[in-house]
Design a protein around this motif. Sequence first.
Motif, PDB file in Angstrom:
ATOM      1  N   SER A 364       4.968  42.555 -39.040  1.00 24.30           N
ATOM      2  CA  SER A 364       5.621  41.248 -39.059  1.00 24.30           C
ATOM      3  C   SER A 364       7.142  41.337 -39.104  1.00 24.30           C
ATOM      4  CB  SER A 364       5.139  40.452 -40.275  1.00 24.30           C
ATOM      5  OG  SER A 364       5.399  41.174 -41.475  1.00 24.30           O
ATOM      6  N   MET A 365       7.670  42.500 -39.363  1.00 23.58           N
ATOM      7  CA  MET A 365       9.129  42.649 -39.432  1.00 23.58           C
ATOM      8  C   MET A 365       9.734  42.524 -38.030  1.00 23.58           C
ATOM      9  SD  MET A 365      10.159  43.059 -42.565  1.00 23.58           S
ATOM     10  CE  MET A 365      11.683  43.984 -42.623  1.00 23.58           C
ATOM     11  N   THR A 366      10.726  41.654 -37.901  1.00 19.79           N
ATOM     12  CA  THR A 366      11.389  41.464 -36.607  1.00 19.79           C
ATOM     13  C   THR A 366      12.874  41.284 -36.825  1.00 19.79           C
ATOM     14  OG1 THR A 366      11.577  40.063 -34.644  1.00 19.79           O
ATOM     15  CG2 THR A 366      10.793  39.002 -36.664  1.00 19.79           C
ATOM     16  N   LEU A 367      13.660  41.938 -36.018  1.00 14.82           N
ATOM     17  CA  LEU A 367      15.116  41.819 -36.116  1.00 14.82           C
ATOM     18  C   LEU A 367      15.642  40.637 -35.303  1.00 14.82           C
ATOM     19  CD1 LEU A 367      17.466  43.256 -37.532  1.00 14.82           C
ATOM     20  CD2 LEU A 367      17.794  44.589 -35.471  1.00 14.82           C
ATOM     21  N   PRO A 368      15.268  40.499 -34.022  1.00 17.57           N
ATOM     22  CA  PRO A 368      15.764  39.346 -33.261  1.00 17.57           C
ATOM     23  C   PRO A 368      14.868  38.112 -33.365  1.00 17.57           C
ATOM     24  CG  PRO A 368      14.737  40.914 -31.783  1.00 17.57           C
ATOM     25  CD  PRO A 368      14.598  41.479 -33.160  1.00 17.57           C
ATOM     26  N   GLY A 369      13.744  38.202 -34.055  1.00 13.57           N
ATOM     27  CA  GLY A 369      12.771  37.118 -34.057  1.00 13.57           C
ATOM     28  C   GLY A 369      11.803  37.282 -32.901  1.00 13.57           C
ATOM     29  N   LEU A 370      10.576  36.869 -33.089  1.00 15.73           N
ATOM     30  CA  LEU A 370       9.549  37.099 -32.069  1.00 15.73           C
ATOM     31  C   LEU A 370       9.857  36.364 -30.773  1.00 15.73           C
ATOM     32  CD1 LEU A 370       6.314  36.958 -34.275  1.00 15.73           C
ATOM     33  CD2 LEU A 370       7.513  38.986 -33.417  1.00 15.73           C
ATOM     34  N   GLN A 371      10.398  35.150 -30.862  1.00 15.91           N
ATOM     35  CA  GLN A 371      10.712  34.394 -29.651  1.00 15.91           C
ATOM     36  C   GLN A 371      11.781  35.102 -28.836  1.00 15.91           C
ATOM     37  OE1 GLN A 371      11.495  30.190 -30.177  1.00 15.91           O
ATOM     38  NE2 GLN A 371      12.743  30.088 -28.335  1.00 15.91           N
ATOM     39  N   GLN A 372      12.805  35.643 -29.496  1.00 17.06           N
ATOM     40  CA  GLN A 372      13.855  36.343 -28.769  1.00 17.06           C
ATOM     41  C   GLN A 372      13.343  37.678 -28.212  1.00 17.06           C
ATOM     42  OE1 GLN A 372      18.585  37.529 -29.358  1.00 17.06           O
ATOM     43  NE2 GLN A 372      17.427  36.807 -31.095  1.00 17.06           N
ATOM     44  N   GLU A 373      12.449  38.329 -28.941  1.00 19.67           N
ATOM     45  CA  GLU A 373      11.815  39.545 -28.412  1.00 19.67           C
ATOM     46  C   GLU A 373      11.122  39.245 -27.084  1.00 19.67           C
ATOM     47  OE1 GLU A 373       9.146  41.516 -31.047  1.00 19.67           O
ATOM     48  OE2 GLU A 373      10.599  41.706 -32.673  1.00 19.67           O
ATOM     49  N   ARG A 374      10.341  38.163 -27.059  1.00 21.80           N
ATOM     50  CA  ARG A 374       9.624  37.801 -25.830  1.00 21.80           C
ATOM     51  C   ARG A 374      10.601  37.435 -24.714  1.00 21.80           C
ATOM     52  NH1 ARG A 374       6.145  35.367 -29.724  1.00 21.80           N
ATOM     53  NH2 ARG A 374       7.224  33.377 -29.495  1.00 21.80           N
TER      54      ARG A 374
END
Length: 548
Positions: A364-374
């Motif tokens: 669940s750890m995300t640096l840019p956020g999941l939406q920005q990753e996608r």
Amino acid sequence: MAPKSQQTPADGHDGEMLAAARHLNRRRFLTVTGAAAALAFATNLPAAGAAAAAELDAGKITENPFTMGVASGDPLPSSVLLWTRLATRLFEPGNGLPAKNVKVRWELAHDDRFTRIVRRGTELAHPEFNHTVHVEVKGLDADRVYFYRFRTGDSVSPVGRTRTAPANNARISEMRLAIVSCQAYHDGYFTPYTHLAGEDVDAVFHLGDYLYEYAVTAVGGKRAYTDRRLPALFNRETVTLEDYRLRYALYKSDPDLMAAQAAHPFVVTWDDHETENNYADETPENDVPPEEFLVRRAAAYRAYWENQPLRRPQRPDGPDMRLYRRLHWGRLAQFDVLDTRQYRTDQAYGDGWKTPGPESTAESMTLPGLQQERWLIDGWKASRAQWNVVPQQVTFSRRNNPDGSGTLSMDSWDGYPASRERILAGAEAAGVENLVVFTGDVHVSYALDIKRDAGDPDSRTVGTEFVTTSIASGADGAAHPSNHAAYLARNPHMKYYDGRRGYVKVTLDSEAARGDYRSVDYVTKPDAPLVQGASFVSESGNPGLTPA
């Protein structure tokens, strides 16, 4: 929401609860305090009818209002963005101007003497936006240099030089750019910018920490060689909208920075200090209620947009601002500019250098956020560029602690390995062959091979990371810091490490990506000469750095 030391990553049901908490925090932001309500007003240009509001007779402005110079940014094939801010008195709330609209004329020309005018027009500098001006000039020729200036009353701004990007399908043989980061005013002079102003580059990418929230003393911290005396209002941390606006006035009055921004278009993104050190999404550095921190974040984001050459889609809405965006340089390069602060999961284990564990390695750890990753990965899937470049903030590659403790930085991508793995897997699935990451933050220069398995130095090299040192943050540096040998020994994918101040000039062409490291030996005194550092290349289709 708990302070950093008490938080754990969200997963499953906890993630839904966190999302609900964020929604509640934003509702509180809008309703709890009068200050929050005042900051949450719409950030479009003032509503219909405002143009007919009180207007100042520009002829009554008898002092120079262009004390922060000019800037341009985010070049597109047919458009440039021009910026200035009116201030007759830099270090006073309100810029020394009344709360009235000011008419500003602008001109764009093929030559710096303005004998061949291409476009001209008029823009209102609204007091609601602290008399800043953002002009989006459209209908221009692609891949062309232009000159611009502003006028109000009898005053004329300095001349700026900008350019449009090549057409998106154009076959471009070469692009030259520079990457910069971290300019703490109180730590020294911005001398590297004077040298950068004279470089032949198409654009400058600023990777964050454009200003610092910390107090600045009357003598400007370590700028002991100046006779400028600063008012006491700078000797406090920035919290309010007025604080941040005044701090931008201080920074933008620096002549070295003004020279660089007049010479080249800038592409900007923030890190933490434009708001507060090491914040993560709604979680502040200190134990402050989230809705109170969001008031501060709204002030910081608003002042950032006002004072940067950014387009209308980047205007903030209360405590939120869409800063990540995509630019192209013909078929040569695609730039996916990231925001790794606004959407990140809170740093594991209370931040700092810590031993990795279940908190930091959670999916669940995300640096840019999941939406920005996608968004990033989808952009790679559609990319037709030879070079896919990611300008962002914190070190992407593994950095093993030189002290041998096995600890990693929880504030960098090492603290978010699942997020980094999703990004690398996405690049692989999209068939990205020439991945280049631009990084700031750390106040030193690195040249790094990006490994497919960050923890295995023998794994396949899949990209190149150029890390730029600071412009001034950290004060005077050293070419070989005390941990130089240990750092390189424990990180074999690290090909270069230098602790001086400066920037990196990057050249992209059909054959290679080249990074030339430029530095100065000191910033606590003015006028340091430029020192040519090491140079590295990464061949197209064959990632991995070699000395040039």
